[in-house]
Motif scaffolding. Structure first.
Motif, PDB file in Angstrom:
ATOM      1  N   ILE A  47     -31.971 -11.953 -20.232  1.00  0.00           N
ATOM      2  CA  ILE A  47     -30.746 -11.281 -19.815  1.00  0.00           C
ATOM      3  C   ILE A  47     -29.773 -12.346 -19.333  1.00  0.00           C
ATOM      4  O   ILE A  47     -29.980 -12.961 -18.293  1.00  0.00           O
ATOM      5  CB  ILE A  47     -31.016 -10.282 -18.680  1.00  0.00           C
ATOM      6  CG1 ILE A  47     -32.091  -9.268 -19.077  1.00  0.00           C
ATOM      7  CG2 ILE A  47     -29.731  -9.571 -18.276  1.00  0.00           C
ATOM      8  CD1 ILE A  47     -32.544  -8.371 -17.926  1.00  0.00           C
ATOM      9  N   ASP A  48     -28.705 -12.574 -20.057  1.00  0.00           N
ATOM     10  CA  ASP A  48     -27.731 -13.593 -19.664  1.00  0.00           C
ATOM     11  C   ASP A  48     -26.681 -12.975 -18.738  1.00  0.00           C
ATOM     12  O   ASP A  48     -26.900 -11.905 -18.152  1.00  0.00           O
ATOM     13  CB  ASP A  48     -27.105 -14.225 -20.913  1.00  0.00           C
ATOM     14  CG  ASP A  48     -26.707 -15.677 -20.701  1.00  0.00           C
ATOM     15  OD1 ASP A  48     -25.724 -15.918 -19.959  1.00  0.00           O
ATOM     16  OD2 ASP A  48     -27.355 -16.586 -21.264  1.00  0.00           O
ATOM     17  N   ALA A  49     -25.539 -13.601 -18.599  1.00  0.00           N
ATOM     18  CA  ALA A  49     -24.505 -13.154 -17.672  1.00  0.00           C
ATOM     19  C   ALA A  49     -24.073 -11.723 -17.963  1.00  0.00           C
ATOM     20  O   ALA A  49     -24.031 -11.298 -19.117  1.00  0.00           O
ATOM     21  CB  ALA A  49     -23.303 -14.086 -17.747  1.00  0.00           C
ATOM     22  N   ASN A  55     -31.851 -14.454 -26.483  1.00  0.00           N
ATOM     23  CA  ASN A  55     -30.896 -14.420 -25.377  1.00  0.00           C
ATOM     24  C   ASN A  55     -29.708 -13.556 -25.769  1.00  0.00           C
ATOM     25  O   ASN A  55     -29.254 -13.578 -26.911  1.00  0.00           O
ATOM     26  CB  ASN A  55     -30.441 -15.850 -25.035  1.00  0.00           C
ATOM     27  CG  ASN A  55     -29.493 -15.907 -23.869  1.00  0.00           C
ATOM     28  OD1 ASN A  55     -28.350 -15.485 -23.956  1.00  0.00           O
ATOM     29  ND2 ASN A  55     -29.958 -16.457 -22.748  1.00  0.00           N
ATOM     30  N   SER A  56     -29.164 -12.844 -24.807  1.00  0.00           N
ATOM     31  CA  SER A  56     -28.116 -11.860 -25.078  1.00  0.00           C
ATOM     32  C   SER A  56     -26.727 -12.457 -25.283  1.00  0.00           C
ATOM     33  O   SER A  56     -25.839 -11.792 -25.823  1.00  0.00           O
ATOM     34  CB  SER A  56     -28.060 -10.844 -23.923  1.00  0.00           C
ATOM     35  OG  SER A  56     -27.794 -11.498 -22.681  1.00  0.00           O
ATOM     36  N   ASN A 113     -21.233  -8.161 -22.164  1.00  0.00           N
ATOM     37  CA  ASN A 113     -21.245  -6.717 -22.445  1.00  0.00           C
ATOM     38  C   ASN A 113     -22.673  -6.254 -22.749  1.00  0.00           C
ATOM     39  O   ASN A 113     -23.008  -5.907 -23.878  1.00  0.00           O
ATOM     40  CB  ASN A 113     -20.309  -6.399 -23.607  1.00  0.00           C
ATOM     41  CG  ASN A 113     -18.881  -6.805 -23.315  1.00  0.00           C
ATOM     42  OD1 ASN A 113     -18.352  -6.512 -22.247  1.00  0.00           O
ATOM     43  ND2 ASN A 113     -18.253  -7.495 -24.256  1.00  0.00           N
ATOM     44  N   ILE A 114     -23.519  -6.266 -21.733  1.00  0.00           N
ATOM     45  CA  ILE A 114     -24.924  -5.924 -21.907  1.00  0.00           C
ATOM     46  C   ILE A 114     -25.290  -4.747 -21.019  1.00  0.00           C
ATOM     47  O   ILE A 114     -24.596  -4.431 -20.052  1.00  0.00           O
ATOM     48  CB  ILE A 114     -25.840  -7.119 -21.571  1.00  0.00           C
ATOM     49  CG1 ILE A 114     -25.537  -7.670 -20.179  1.00  0.00           C
ATOM     50  CG2 ILE A 114     -25.682  -8.211 -22.620  1.00  0.00           C
ATOM     51  CD1 ILE A 114     -26.465  -8.774 -19.730  1.00  0.00           C
ATOM     52  N   THR A 173     -25.129   1.048 -12.883  1.00  0.00           N
ATOM     53  CA  THR A 173     -24.609   1.846 -13.995  1.00  0.00           C
ATOM     54  C   THR A 173     -25.122   1.316 -15.324  1.00  0.00           C
ATOM     55  O   THR A 173     -25.518   2.079 -16.217  1.00  0.00           O
ATOM     56  CB  THR A 173     -23.074   1.843 -13.984  1.00  0.00           C
ATOM     57  OG1 THR A 173     -22.598   2.374 -12.738  1.00  0.00           O
ATOM     58  CG2 THR A 173     -22.524   2.682 -15.130  1.00  0.00           C
ATOM     59  N   LEU A 174     -25.128  -0.015 -15.453  1.00  0.00           N
ATOM     60  CA  LEU A 174     -25.568  -0.632 -16.698  1.00  0.00           C
ATOM     61  C   LEU A 174     -27.084  -0.767 -16.780  1.00  0.00           C
ATOM     62  O   LEU A 174     -27.656  -0.725 -17.863  1.00  0.00           O
ATOM     63  CB  LEU A 174     -24.926  -2.019 -16.836  1.00  0.00           C
ATOM     64  CG  LEU A 174     -23.393  -2.055 -16.882  1.00  0.00           C
ATOM     65  CD1 LEU A 174     -22.908  -3.492 -16.896  1.00  0.00           C
ATOM     66  CD2 LEU A 174     -22.881  -1.302 -18.106  1.00  0.00           C
ATOM     67  N   PHE A 175     -27.730  -0.909 -15.624  1.00  0.00           N
ATOM     68  CA  PHE A 175     -29.176  -1.130 -15.575  1.00  0.00           C
ATOM     69  C   PHE A 175     -29.814  -0.144 -14.584  1.00  0.00           C
ATOM     70  O   PHE A 175     -30.234  -0.525 -13.486  1.00  0.00           O
ATOM     71  CB  PHE A 175     -29.481  -2.569 -15.174  1.00  0.00           C
ATOM     72  CG  PHE A 175     -28.976  -3.591 -16.153  1.00  0.00           C
ATOM     73  CD1 PHE A 175     -29.765  -3.994 -17.225  1.00  0.00           C
ATOM     74  CD2 PHE A 175     -27.707  -4.141 -16.015  1.00  0.00           C
ATOM     75  CE1 PHE A 175     -29.297  -4.924 -18.141  1.00  0.00           C
ATOM     76  CE2 PHE A 175     -27.229  -5.074 -16.926  1.00  0.00           C
ATOM     77  CZ  PHE A 175     -28.029  -5.460 -17.992  1.00  0.00           C
ATOM     78  N   PRO A 176     -29.852   1.129 -14.954  1.00  0.00           N
ATOM     79  CA  PRO A 176     -30.330   2.155 -14.008  1.00  0.00           C
ATOM     80  C   PRO A 176     -31.772   1.967 -13.560  1.00  0.00           C
ATOM     81  O   PRO A 176     -32.143   2.425 -12.474  1.00  0.00           O
ATOM     82  CB  PRO A 176     -30.152   3.465 -14.792  1.00  0.00           C
ATOM     83  CG  PRO A 176     -30.073   3.053 -16.228  1.00  0.00           C
ATOM     84  CD  PRO A 176     -29.425   1.717 -16.229  1.00  0.00           C
ATOM     85  N   SER A 177     -32.603   1.325 -14.366  1.00  0.00           N
ATOM     86  CA  SER A 177     -33.998   1.094 -13.970  1.00  0.00           C
ATOM     87  C   SER A 177     -34.149  -0.131 -13.082  1.00  0.00           C
ATOM     88  O   SER A 177     -35.247  -0.394 -12.582  1.00  0.00           O
ATOM     89  CB  SER A 177     -34.886   0.929 -15.210  1.00  0.00           C
ATOM     90  OG  SER A 177     -34.878   2.092 -16.001  1.00  0.00           O
ATOM     91  N   GLY A 178     -33.061  -0.874 -12.913  1.00  0.00           N
ATOM     92  CA  GLY A 178     -33.141  -2.124 -12.170  1.00  0.00           C
ATOM     93  C   GLY A 178     -33.846  -3.195 -12.986  1.00  0.00           C
ATOM     94  O   GLY A 178     -34.476  -2.912 -14.010  1.00  0.00           O
ATOM     95  N   ILE A 179     -33.737  -4.425 -12.530  1.00  0.00           N
ATOM     96  CA  ILE A 179     -34.369  -5.525 -13.259  1.00  0.00           C
ATOM     97  C   ILE A 179     -35.886  -5.389 -13.226  1.00  0.00           C
ATOM     98  O   ILE A 179     -36.579  -5.702 -14.208  1.00  0.00           O
ATOM     99  CB  ILE A 179     -33.918  -6.879 -12.693  1.00  0.00           C
ATOM    100  CG1 ILE A 179     -32.390  -6.996 -12.732  1.00  0.00           C
ATOM    101  CG2 ILE A 179     -34.560  -8.025 -13.474  1.00  0.00           C
ATOM    102  CD1 ILE A 179     -31.783  -6.858 -14.118  1.00  0.00           C
TER     103      ILE A 179
END
Length: 402
Positions: A61-63, A25-26, A33-34, A81-87
């Motif tokens: 993937i936590d908060a 877990n992150s 800050n992930i 921006t943080l997850f360009p590929s999407g979940i």
């Protein structure tokens, strides 16, 4: 035919929780800050380091993954921006490695990081997670006034029902910090449940206000040490059973906050007490010593034993403030733990007749004993074993056979 298919589906869903879950877990290391690289690099490292082969299958993937608002159609949405590929893209990558992906939400209006929670959107969010390929939901207890005006049972059950009708088998892990004593009711709702406030990277020191027992009305939110988490389990380890596990929170092994003996103790108790084994460290930068502890096959086998019975505290063999002795059956063996949590090196004697259930399991008088961390067979004993020079914060993890 429909009945057979339904029975097969129910068995598959139940089977997912018959053993305590294992993964990463992150939150412990990265907090909110992930980003996509962090998750993908960790998933890759789980495989390359051999942790996936050892049983750590969930990547959580936590908060910190969401935007501040829902999309126009009401769905939660990842920060592009943080997850360009999407979940969905991350799920595809994680699945390609043979792993499973977990995500985080909350039973209130907001999550603990003030992103949209799932209260009032349970069915939509469960459907969204299923469409993304999510395998695990960690469901928190923050989130505005609903957290205080609607009971925990109602809030968590609503999401549980939504997950069941989502069209995908999603492991459901409650994170309600021990409020409302979930060991009495969570087995009806979820696959695991937190039994206390958040752990911190400390073996023996708690933050102020942390409750020492499981039954305090104010269980506290954060700052629980490893020793206090173990102390709380004295009262509730007997509730552990396949299908719904009391979660002692994530492992702080590999966070450079403990000695090797303390990390061994941490892992020993989480395994023997049947807590989920969820790594919280940055495994892309972990010491060989910590990695070896996390990969110890004999300890993991205790965690994943099919009997699913947790060890119990043995007060008659323990000395408050210095020595703890625990013991409990496995499917074909018996496990005992002797912890020195005093302030000096000491010898620990364990009378075999005092270990709960050992004589029922082992009909013969003689018992063969193995020290797991020392990787040494200690011999055969009939009445008592004396463990010499047990170091401060060291646990002797003993596997007993007839």
């Amino acid at each position: 035919m429909k009945l057979l298919l339904l029975q097969a589906l129910l068995f598959a869903v139940a089977d997912a929780s018959l053993k305590p879950q294992m993964g990463w877990n992150s939150w412990n290391t990265f907090k909110a800050n992930i980003n996509e690289s962090t998750i993908k690099n960790t998933a890759t490292a789980l495989v390359k380091l051999g942790l996936a082969d050892a049983g750590y299958e969930y990547v959580m993937i936590d908060a910190g993954w969401q935007t501040d608002t829902r999309a126009a159609n009401g769905q939660q949405q990842a920060n592009a921006t943080l997850f360009p590929s999407g979940i969905k893209g991350i799920a595809d990558y994680v699945h390609s490695l043979g792993l499973k992906l977990g995500i985080y939400s909350d039973s209130g209006i907001y999550d603990c990081d003030f992103h949209p929670g799932s209260w009032g959107y349970e069915e939509l969010d469960a459907y969204t997670y299923a469409s993304w390929g999510i395998d695990y939901l960690k469901y928190d207890n923050c989130g505005g006034f609903q957290a205080g005006t609607i009971s925990s049972q109602e809030r968590f059950q609503k999401m549980g029902q939504a997950l069941k009708t989502s069209g995908r088998d999603i492991f459901y892990a409650l994170c309600q910090w021990g409020h409302q004593f979930p060991w009495y009711w969570a087995d009806q709702i979820a696959n695991s449940y937190r039994m206390s406030g958040d752990i911190q990277a400390s073996f023996a020191s708690d933050k102020s206000g942390v409750c020492q027992t499981a039954y305090c009305l104010n269980t506290g939110y954060a700052g629980v040490s490893v020793l206090t988490m173990i102390r709380k389990m004295r009262e509730i380890s007997a509730f552990q059973s396949p299908g719904s596990w009391a979660d002692m929170d994530m492992l702080e092994i590999g966070t450079n906050s403990m000695t090797e003996f303390e990390e061994q103790t941490h892992f020993s108790f989480w395994a023997a007490l049947k807590s989920p084994l969820i790594i919280g460290a940055d495994i892309t930068n972990i010491s060989a010593s910590s990695l070896n502890i996390l990969q110890n096959k004999e300890v993991i086998a205790i965690s994943q034993d099919r009997l699913g019975a947790a060890a119990s505290y043995v007060p008659d063999l323990s000395t408050e403030g210095s020595i703890q002795v625990w013991g409990g059956p496995l499917s074909h063996q018996y496990v005992a733990l002797a912890l020195n949590y005093g302030n000096k090196t000491t010898d620990i004697g364990i009378k075999l007749d005092g270990l709960p259930g050992l004589r029922q399991f082992c009909k013969h008088k003689s018992v063969s004993i193995r020290d797991i961390w020392d990787k040494k067979n200690l011999g055969t004993f009939t009445d008592e074993i004396r463990l010499q020079n047990v170091s401060i914060h060291q646990t002797k993890l003993l596997l007993m056979s007839c």
